[in-house]
Design a protein around this motif. Sequence first.
Motif, PDB file in Angstrom:
ATOM      1  N   ASP A 122     -45.000 -35.710  -5.005  1.00 34.08           N
ATOM      2  CA  ASP A 122     -44.569 -35.107  -6.274  1.00 34.08           C
ATOM      3  C   ASP A 122     -43.822 -36.137  -7.133  1.00 34.08           C
ATOM      4  N   PRO A 123     -44.350 -36.437  -8.344  1.00 36.85           N
ATOM      5  CA  PRO A 123     -43.726 -37.489  -9.163  1.00 36.85           C
ATOM      6  C   PRO A 123     -42.307 -37.167  -9.639  1.00 36.85           C
ATOM      7  N   ARG A 124     -41.868 -35.909  -9.484  1.00 40.85           N
ATOM      8  CA  ARG A 124     -40.484 -35.604  -9.895  1.00 40.85           C
ATOM      9  C   ARG A 124     -39.478 -36.193  -8.909  1.00 40.85           C
ATOM     10  N   ASN A 125     -39.922 -36.410  -7.663  1.00 42.87           N
ATOM     11  CA  ASN A 125     -39.014 -36.855  -6.619  1.00 42.87           C
ATOM     12  C   ASN A 125     -38.844 -38.361  -6.616  1.00 42.87           C
ATOM     13  N   CYS A 126     -37.921 -38.827  -5.795  1.00 42.96           N
ATOM     14  CA  CYS A 126     -37.678 -40.272  -5.702  1.00 42.96           C
ATOM     15  C   CYS A 126     -37.460 -40.664  -4.238  1.00 42.96           C
ATOM     16  N   LEU A 127     -38.086 -41.749  -3.818  1.00 45.55           N
ATOM     17  CA  LEU A 127     -37.839 -42.310  -2.483  1.00 45.55           C
ATOM     18  C   LEU A 127     -36.952 -43.535  -2.686  1.00 45.55           C
ATOM     19  N   LEU A 128     -35.757 -43.448  -2.171  1.00 41.48           N
ATOM     20  CA  LEU A 128     -34.776 -44.508  -2.409  1.00 41.48           C
ATOM     21  C   LEU A 128     -34.520 -45.287  -1.121  1.00 41.48           C
ATOM     22  N   PHE A 129     -34.817 -46.576  -1.138  1.00 40.47           N
ATOM     23  CA  PHE A 129     -34.623 -47.423   0.046  1.00 40.47           C
ATOM     24  C   PHE A 129     -33.351 -48.256  -0.139  1.00 40.47           C
ATOM     25  N   VAL A 130     -32.499 -48.227   0.872  1.00 38.84           N
ATOM     26  CA  VAL A 130     -31.194 -48.892   0.720  1.00 38.84           C
ATOM     27  C   VAL A 130     -30.962 -49.989   1.754  1.00 38.84           C
ATOM     28  N   GLY A 131     -31.942 -50.232   2.636  1.00 35.91           N
ATOM     29  CA  GLY A 131     -31.729 -51.256   3.666  1.00 35.91           C
ATOM     30  C   GLY A 131     -32.915 -52.199   3.738  1.00 35.91           C
ATOM     31  N   PHE A 132     -32.786 -53.201   4.580  1.00 32.26           N
ATOM     32  CA  PHE A 132     -33.857 -54.173   4.753  1.00 32.26           C
ATOM     33  C   PHE A 132     -35.087 -53.484   5.344  1.00 32.26           C
ATOM     34  N   GLN A 133     -36.272 -53.789   4.819  1.00 30.96           N
ATOM     35  CA  GLN A 133     -37.517 -53.217   5.342  1.00 30.96           C
ATOM     36  C   GLN A 133     -38.329 -54.332   6.018  1.00 30.96           C
ATOM     37  N   ALA A 134     -38.398 -54.293   7.338  1.00 32.27           N
ATOM     38  CA  ALA A 134     -39.103 -55.346   8.070  1.00 32.27           C
ATOM     39  C   ALA A 134     -40.604 -55.267   7.799  1.00 32.27           C
ATOM     40  N   ALA A 135     -41.247 -56.460   7.774  1.00 31.98           N
ATOM     41  CA  ALA A 135     -42.688 -56.525   7.538  1.00 31.98           C
ATOM     42  C   ALA A 135     -43.416 -55.636   8.538  1.00 31.98           C
ATOM     43  N   GLY A 136     -44.446 -54.950   8.068  1.00 30.85           N
ATOM     44  CA  GLY A 136     -45.248 -54.125   8.967  1.00 30.85           C
ATOM     45  C   GLY A 136     -44.765 -52.693   9.076  1.00 30.85           C
ATOM     46  N   THR A 137     -43.576 -52.396   8.550  1.00 32.60           N
ATOM     47  CA  THR A 137     -43.088 -51.020   8.644  1.00 32.60           C
ATOM     48  C   THR A 137     -43.604 -50.207   7.455  1.00 32.60           C
ATOM     49  N   ARG A 138     -43.599 -48.881   7.642  1.00 30.39           N
ATOM     50  CA  ARG A 138     -44.032 -47.982   6.572  1.00 30.39           C
ATOM     51  C   ARG A 138     -43.134 -48.178   5.344  1.00 30.39           C
ATOM     52  N   GLY A 139     -41.846 -48.400   5.601  1.00 25.34           N
ATOM     53  CA  GLY A 139     -40.889 -48.599   4.507  1.00 25.34           C
ATOM     54  C   GLY A 139     -41.268 -49.799   3.652  1.00 25.34           C
ATOM     55  N   ALA A 140     -41.625 -50.913   4.315  1.00 25.31           N
ATOM     56  CA  ALA A 140     -42.005 -52.126   3.580  1.00 25.31           C
ATOM     57  C   ALA A 140     -43.246 -51.856   2.742  1.00 25.31           C
TER      58      ALA A 140
END
Length: 451
Positions: free
Chosen positions: A346-364
Amino acid sequence: MQLTFLGATGTVTGSRYLLEQGGQRLLLDCGLFQGVKQLRLRNWTPLPVDPASVGAVVLTHAHLDHSGWLPRLVRDGFRGVTHASSPTQALCGLLLLDSAHLLEEESAYANRHGWSKHSPALPLYTQQDARAALETIQGHRFGEAFEPLPGWRVTLHRAGHLLGAASVRVEAGGRSILFSGDLGGERDLLMPGPEDPETADTVVVESTYGDRERPPGDALDAIADVVSRTAARGGIVVVPTFAVGRAQAVAWALHQLKQRHRIPDLPVFLNSPMAAAATGLYREYCHEQLLTPAQFRDLERSIRVVETVEESKALNGLRMPAVILSASGMASGGRVLHHLKAFAPDPRNCLLFVGFQAAGTRGAAIVAGVPSVKIHGSHVPIHAEVRRVDGLSAHADRRELLAWLGRLPGAPARVYVTHGEPAAADALRQAIEEQYRWPCVVPEHLQSVTV
Ligand code: ZN
């Protein structure tokens, strides 16, 4: 003294350093490899020496990439004592058991769905192994030297970064070596900056942000901006966050912003039983961090702790602006995955990342802007706004790493740069050579050197 790099080379995970002197062996950190599969497979490789021949382990801090392989080491035959600061010992009680629980669940899931090439799939270690590992840990005070093995002297110094995190100075055979551990930044919301390092012949320094300097802007400004904007369009902010340290720091940031009326008074959910338990430990060791006991009580009152799985699922039906803090921090597992499934499309929402995201992770991958991610076997489109705020990272940036090294009372004979992606480690190596003219090396995996 012989030093062998058993991990954290070319990657930020799997911290393990073997020290050998006079026929004795000490393992500095005993971390899990995380991230891409090629790295994770290393968790299944036995230690290159017999674990029974390792006399002692010293842990810099409780993050799993520094402590999470200890249950396996114990299961494989380690019979010595594991030394750590007292808060690290307490946090390991949460993190190692949780890690074992997740590994058990993962293998059970693989068995149910026939995913594993091995049948049955076995966990890397069990909760019983984790409990056995916890029994080997002995807590120490910062600044008080102890003797993990006859003739060896070890001192822990506060490293910022995480409750209990230490830089470790080891002396043996007339040589000294200082491991930075993970160093915290100077502007952390909860932890004071790292203590000044003591002199040593050899220094091993982390380089997570060796190629990056935090933008001068305030992290609170960036969070205020993201949260108000998302709330204004009726959306929900999902913050994948490490349960220990980051979750509490973000909660404190949000509390301060509400007090200053810079964001609406929206509910903040802490959806991680471990984060709730960790908050209790931060309260217990309040003197180790920056908040006063009264401020800490305010922090605890400002969050709604989500206990049960039912409550966690219910959050996915939220139809009003809110912030959900949930683990894991790199979106590699945990309850946050269910929230990503529910809120990312949903484009109204926001995913906010606040830490280091290691290569290969979903976060990265999400931060890099992929259009969809695979969660629990299905593709989830990412239409929500994706934001990353670096200012809240628990790691010192390049300027702060160099400043910490610059506070060494004397020039080391050599510096080894580890715990960084290859570009970050090499950038820091260059900067150290240019600024201080100290011989500096980025070691290879399994490289062994005399120090
Ligand atoms: Zn760490």
